[in-house]
Design a protein around this motif. Structure first.
Motif, PDB file in Angstrom:
ATOM      1  N   ALA A  41       5.429  -7.369   4.310  1.00 58.94           N
ATOM      2  CA  ALA A  41       4.681  -7.398   3.750  1.00 58.94           C
ATOM      3  C   ALA A  41       5.035  -6.441   2.385  1.00 58.94           C
ATOM      4  N   VAL A  42       3.485  -5.407   2.377  1.00 60.44           N
ATOM      5  CA  VAL A  42       3.515  -4.469   1.854  1.00 60.44           C
ATOM      6  C   VAL A  42       4.840  -3.574   0.888  1.00 60.44           C
ATOM      7  N   VAL A  43       5.770  -3.596   1.925  1.00 54.73           N
ATOM      8  CA  VAL A  43       7.313  -3.394   1.545  1.00 54.73           C
ATOM      9  C   VAL A  43       8.472  -3.774   1.042  1.00 54.73           C
ATOM     10  N   ILE A  44       8.069  -5.556   0.968  1.00 54.97           N
ATOM     11  CA  ILE A  44       9.356  -5.909   0.507  1.00 54.97           C
ATOM     12  C   ILE A  44       8.414  -6.231  -0.830  1.00 54.97           C
ATOM     13  N   GLY A  45       6.309  -6.335  -1.254  1.00 50.65           N
ATOM     14  CA  GLY A  45       6.364  -6.338  -2.583  1.00 50.65           C
ATOM     15  C   GLY A  45       6.651  -5.374  -3.417  1.00 50.65           C
ATOM     16  N   GLY A  46       7.787  -4.549  -2.278  1.00 49.95           N
ATOM     17  CA  GLY A  46       7.969  -3.043  -3.504  1.00 49.95           C
ATOM     18  C   GLY A  46       7.453  -1.412  -3.341  1.00 49.95           C
ATOM     19  N   THR A  47       5.759  -1.737  -2.605  1.00 49.11           N
ATOM     20  CA  THR A  47       5.676  -0.473  -2.520  1.00 49.11           C
ATOM     21  C   THR A  47       6.133   0.678  -1.414  1.00 49.11           C
ATOM     22  N   SER A  48       5.875   1.739  -1.864  1.00 49.60           N
ATOM     23  CA  SER A  48       6.861   3.098  -1.782  1.00 49.60           C
ATOM     24  C   SER A  48       6.291   3.096  -0.119  1.00 49.60           C
ATOM     25  N   LEU A  49       7.150   3.364   0.970  1.00 46.02           N
ATOM     26  CA  LEU A  49       7.341   3.832   1.798  1.00 46.02           C
ATOM     27  C   LEU A  49       6.762   5.754   2.057  1.00 46.02           C
ATOM     28  N   MET A  50       6.770   6.416   1.217  1.00 47.00           N
ATOM     29  CA  MET A  50       7.183   7.352   0.203  1.00 47.00           C
ATOM     30  C   MET A  50       5.788   7.836  -0.222  1.00 47.00           C
ATOM     31  N   GLY A  51       4.914   6.656  -0.762  1.00 45.30           N
ATOM     32  CA  GLY A  51       3.916   7.266  -1.686  1.00 45.30           C
ATOM     33  C   GLY A  51       3.899   7.352  -2.943  1.00 45.30           C
ATOM     34  N   GLY A  52       2.855   7.454  -3.873  1.00 47.32           N
ATOM     35  CA  GLY A  52       2.730   7.315  -5.011  1.00 47.32           C
ATOM     36  C   GLY A  52       3.924   6.285  -6.000  1.00 47.32           C
ATOM     37  N   ARG A  53       3.129   5.204  -5.413  1.00 51.45           N
ATOM     38  CA  ARG A  53       3.293   3.946  -5.975  1.00 51.45           C
ATOM     39  C   ARG A  53       3.620   2.807  -5.296  1.00 51.45           C
ATOM     40  N   GLY A  54       2.473   1.571  -5.600  1.00 53.03           N
ATOM     41  CA  GLY A  54       2.510   0.487  -5.055  1.00 53.03           C
ATOM     42  C   GLY A  54       1.944  -0.200  -6.374  1.00 53.03           C
ATOM     43  N   SER A  55       2.026  -1.937  -6.175  1.00 56.23           N
ATOM     44  CA  SER A  55       0.936  -2.492  -6.761  1.00 56.23           C
ATOM     45  C   SER A  55       0.854  -3.746  -5.778  1.00 56.23           C
TER      46      SER A  55
ATOM     47  N   PRO B 228     -12.559 -21.465   1.340  1.00 49.57           N
ATOM     48  CA  PRO B 228     -13.113 -20.272   0.404  1.00 49.57           C
ATOM     49  C   PRO B 228     -12.630 -18.962   0.904  1.00 49.57           C
ATOM     50  N   SER B 229     -12.466 -18.997   2.021  1.00 48.79           N
ATOM     51  CA  SER B 229     -10.924 -17.425   2.851  1.00 48.79           C
ATOM     52  C   SER B 229     -10.312 -17.787   1.286  1.00 48.79           C
ATOM     53  N   PHE B 230      -9.036 -18.324   1.175  1.00 47.37           N
ATOM     54  CA  PHE B 230      -8.635 -18.182   0.356  1.00 47.37           C
ATOM     55  C   PHE B 230      -8.628 -17.453  -1.180  1.00 47.37           C
ATOM     56  N   ILE B 231      -9.850 -18.290  -1.471  1.00 45.30           N
ATOM     57  CA  ILE B 231     -10.997 -18.100  -2.393  1.00 45.30           C
ATOM     58  C   ILE B 231     -11.033 -16.385  -2.481  1.00 45.30           C
ATOM     59  N   ILE B 232     -11.526 -15.700  -1.489  1.00 45.16           N
ATOM     60  CA  ILE B 232     -12.268 -14.949  -1.476  1.00 45.16           C
ATOM     61  C   ILE B 232     -11.109 -13.536  -1.216  1.00 45.16           C
ATOM     62  N   ALA B 233     -10.228 -13.832  -0.698  1.00 40.72           N
ATOM     63  CA  ALA B 233      -8.813 -12.633  -0.381  1.00 40.72           C
ATOM     64  C   ALA B 233      -8.506 -13.160  -1.823  1.00 40.72           C
ATOM     65  N   LEU B 234      -8.009 -14.364  -2.923  1.00 39.87           N
ATOM     66  CA  LEU B 234      -7.469 -13.752  -4.287  1.00 39.87           C
ATOM     67  C   LEU B 234      -8.179 -12.361  -5.238  1.00 39.87           C
ATOM     68  N   LEU B 235      -9.947 -13.152  -4.647  1.00 44.02           N
ATOM     69  CA  LEU B 235     -10.890 -12.258  -5.370  1.00 44.02           C
ATOM     70  C   LEU B 235     -10.337 -10.413  -4.636  1.00 44.02           C
ATOM     71  N   VAL B 236     -10.294 -10.414  -4.025  1.00 46.89           N
ATOM     72  CA  VAL B 236     -10.025  -8.681  -3.574  1.00 46.89           C
ATOM     73  C   VAL B 236      -8.703  -8.566  -3.553  1.00 46.89           C
ATOM     74  N   ILE B 237      -8.055  -9.101  -4.654  1.00 47.75           N
ATOM     75  CA  ILE B 237      -6.917  -9.263  -4.670  1.00 47.75           C
ATOM     76  C   ILE B 237      -6.771  -8.138  -6.024  1.00 47.75           C
ATOM     77  N   LEU B 238      -7.286  -9.468  -6.255  1.00 54.17           N
ATOM     78  CA  LEU B 238      -7.595  -9.263  -8.413  1.00 54.17           C
ATOM     79  C   LEU B 238      -8.477  -7.833  -8.554  1.00 54.17           C
ATOM     80  N   VAL B 239      -9.692  -7.715  -7.797  1.00 53.54           N
ATOM     81  CA  VAL B 239     -10.563  -6.204  -7.572  1.00 53.54           C
ATOM     82  C   VAL B 239      -9.416  -5.608  -7.882  1.00 53.54           C
ATOM     83  N   ALA B 240      -9.268  -5.262  -7.121  1.00 53.72           N
ATOM     84  CA  ALA B 240      -7.896  -4.405  -6.402  1.00 53.72           C
ATOM     85  C   ALA B 240      -6.845  -3.689  -7.014  1.00 53.72           C
ATOM     86  N   GLN B 241      -6.964  -4.977  -7.139  1.00 55.86           N
ATOM     87  CA  GLN B 241      -5.211  -4.443  -8.727  1.00 55.86           C
ATOM     88  C   GLN B 241      -5.758  -3.633 -10.281  1.00 55.86           C
TER      89      GLN B 241
END
Length: 325
Positions: free
Chosen positions: A257-271, A171-184
């Protein structure tokens, strides 16, 4: 704020289908590589075990994505996780609380720490790097003090979170997936998400548009703390204990993990979806290196090299975006 700064346009500009395909391709290439090097890597047991071990990293990475998007960083998440777990252990073992109130207290405490970090950062305009570094030490010290520097065994009160259900997934993995979807959805489909991207892109422009960025920045750090509390519950469910040493160095994995995913360390861009791919990539990398018998120094060198490459790629993308604009 013009139309080009809307979350939907930002998502299309920087996180189109090509980006997702690229990240998925990198993940698939790693799976194929480690499957060829180890007979046991590409198996249902390995992949389901991996999925059930990363929910805490997943939810922490969601929070860090939001923090980086507004141009901040939070180094305290591992220590806040340990503090939240310690609070839960004291509530259950010391005060005799039931599971739900103890869990809510742990998450509330973590959210309060995040609010403290954000408030200090915003009120005194101190770089969040410095503030969160101090909070890292404070939260870890508090966790040691609350537990007497010993692991507190809670038992199976939270075991249902990590016990596999359908298809071996917990269930923890399912909850984490839901968190990701809601956050997106929040990031790409709401005014709140548009404001966060605007703050990270040009905070002064947001202010001139009549929007006070301060409460939004504090709220993001509060959310980061809350998700650290959720991650603490996931860890407790796996360990059946609260370890004051839990989460040590976890902030580096989260940021990687966040940087590898492409979120900018400078701000203003992320997914958030790209961050999820980043979590999978860094987790598969760690699991694959372990299965082929790589030594700890070797794993550190390779993981560090991947992070540096991701930062270089982020810099290249930023420069190319500026040239287009």
């Amino acid at each position: 704020m013009n139309a080009s700064s809307s979350p939907r346009n930002a998502a299309h500009n920087f996180y189109g289908m090509g980006t997702y395909v690229g990240l998925a391709g990198a993940l698939l290439a790693m799976i194929v590589l480690f499957s060829s090097l180890s007979d046991h890597f590409f198996s249902y047991d390995t992949l389901s075990t991996l999925a059930n071990q990363i929910p805490d990293l997943m939810v922490l990475a969601v929070g860090m994505t939001f923090v980086l998007i507004i141009g901040g960083i939070d180094l305290s998440v591992g220590s806040v996780l340990a503090l939240a777990a310690s609070v839960v252990s004291v509530a259950i073992l010391g005060w005799g609380w039931s599971v739900l109130p103890a869990a809510l207290l742990g998450m509330g405490c973590a959210a309060a720490v995040g609010t403290f970090t954000g408030s200090i950062t915003v009120a005194w305009r101190i770089p969040s790097f410095i503030v969160s570094l101090g909070v890292l030490e404070m939260a870890r010290g508090a966790a040691y003090q609350m537990t007497g520097s010993r692991t507190a065994y809670i038992g199976d009160e939270f075991a249902w979170l990590s016990d596999p259900i359908a298809f071996g997934i917990a269930p923890s993995f399912i909850i984490a997936l839901l968190v990701i979807l809601v956050a997106q959805v929040i990031l790409t489909r709401t005014v709140f998400g548009r404001y966060l991207i605007g703050i990270g892109t040009n905070e002064e422009a947001v202010r001139l548009a009549g929007i006070n960025p301060k409460p939004y920045k504090v709220l993001v750090f509060s959310l980061m703390g809350l998700l650290a509390g959720v991650a603490a519950l996931f860890q407790i469910s796996r360990l059946e204990a609260a370890d004051p040493n839990a989460g040590a160095g976890l902030e580096l994995q989260v940021i990687a993990a966040v940087v590898i995913g492409g979120t900018s360390l400078m701000g203003g861009r992320g997914s958030v979806i790209s961050t999820f791919f980043g979590v999978l990539i860094i987790s598969v990398l760690a699991a694959g290196l372990a299965q082929i018998g790589a030594t700890d120094p070797t794993k550190r060198i390779i993981t560090g090299a991947v992070i540096v490459m991701a930062v270089i790629l982020d810099t290249y993308r930023s420069q190319r975006a500026r040239r287009r604009n």
